[in-house]
Write an enzyme that holds these catalytic residues in place. Sequence first.
Site, PDB file in Angstrom:
ATOM      1  N   CYS A   1      44.750  35.898  44.562  1.00  0.00           N
ATOM      2  CA  CYS A   1      43.766  36.284  45.598  1.00  0.00           C
ATOM      3  C   CYS A   1      43.573  37.763  45.740  1.00  0.00           C
ATOM      4  O   CYS A   1      43.163  38.552  44.920  1.00  0.00           O
ATOM      5  CB  CYS A   1      44.298  35.636  46.779  1.00  0.00           C
ATOM      6  SG  CYS A   1      43.311  35.208  48.063  1.00  0.00           S
TER       7      CYS A   1
ATOM      8  N   HIS B   1      40.357  37.293  43.798  1.00  0.00           N
ATOM      9  CA  HIS B   1      39.520  36.453  44.522  1.00  0.00           C
ATOM     10  C   HIS B   1      38.191  37.288  44.778  1.00  0.00           C
ATOM     11  O   HIS B   1      38.011  38.393  44.543  1.00  0.00           O
ATOM     12  CB  HIS B   1      39.991  36.482  46.087  1.00  0.00           C
ATOM     13  CG  HIS B   1      39.383  35.658  47.007  1.00  0.00           C
ATOM     14  ND1 HIS B   1      37.960  35.780  47.601  1.00  0.00           N
ATOM     15  CD2 HIS B   1      39.700  34.392  47.401  1.00  0.00           C
ATOM     16  CE1 HIS B   1      37.645  34.968  48.538  1.00  0.00           C
ATOM     17  NE2 HIS B   1      38.398  33.976  48.166  1.00  0.00           N
TER      18      HIS B   1
END
Length: 423
Positions: free
Chosen positions: A146, A167
């Site tokens: 992420c 991400h």
Amino acid sequence: MAAMATPLPRSFRARSGLPRRFSIVSSSICLERRPTAATALAPKKKVLLPIGMGTEEIEAVVLADVLRRAGAEVLVASVETKLEVEGSSGTKIVADAPIGDCFGEIFDLVVLPGGMPGATRLRDCEILQKITCKQAEEKRLYGAICAAPAVVLKPWGLLRRKQMTGHPAFMDKLPTFWAVKSNIQVSGELTTSRGPGTAIDFALSLVEQLFGSGVSEVIGEQLLIQVNDGSLRKEEVNPSEWSFGQNPRVLIPVANGSEGMEVVTTVDILRRAKIDVVVASVERSTKISTSQNSTIIADKSLSAAAESKYDLIVLPGGTAGAERLHKSRVLRKMLKEQKLEGRVCGAVCSSLAILQKQGLLTNVKTAAQSSGEGAGVIIDGKVITSRGLGTAIDFSLAVVGKLFGHARARSVAEGIVYEYPRQ
């Protein structure tokens, strides 16, 4: 010369774009997550999983859960001054130890969850930086998901000459010529991934690198299987309008032994959709030990929660947890009232038995009744059911879609980097 990406096992090979669809293996029962022959024979591996205020709780709990199923000794360490840490969506997780206790230890893997401001809290922890830099220098495994690759590893200089992903909102913060849009990227000792929707694939990749492909495939089969492109992810029969107010209220009762992945995933996704979610403990304490020994803190006791009414009550799975939920007189009374007043109930995996015993599944089609190739989530009137771990995201998005429409559900899915049908 660019670092080469290590290929992943066939069942969850790294791929560009968004993750493929999965569903739980069991169609009529929940598989108990007991050690298999493969995991029993695998050597013990030590894993450090640091968390901080604002850590993405799906990523943290999924990583701990899957790695522990594989036989890893996972140490969840807080970079804060206390062990109790509140995640980015409000779930409180209790760490096993402060990060200071981990200094000087040797880990086979250090893996960093994302979430904001959790990633910045990890980045600013000097002890964690020293541990992770030493991990990289000594050519031991490290990973990040992420926001963590861009926010944590890049400032620490641990992305040099490595291919990486992250991400979508943080891809422009990664080195341009080394960043790739794959869901899982393995480059030497470094493994990176994109977000909550790719966390299971990420964890399985780490299992393969620690224990081998045999163990990773066994764990993957216990958790989920790939659904063919033509298979339904969600099915609705006997459509019924769910007449909720502007601010729907959802209750998630929990007990010791509840499936942490299901609880945290459902809470996280529903709260992303701005749904008022209350997690209530049937135990004497609000501190809950999940099926794979993650510790979370419920918002309140079920007795206190029972003072209010809820548009939807969702029962998480986990065999031991479901048994403890069923013993709660308060919960049984609430489910009876839920049925009499025509409000909605939901259950995952082994908790379907609770609804069955309360007469809520009479003439109702459930996910447990469908074949392994059928829909993982089924909505029948005022009841929604799911097979388990592999369908937890689809279950939660189905609730969002039913309450607010497909566009809201798709928006939430995109935020967690999870493939969701366009229509």
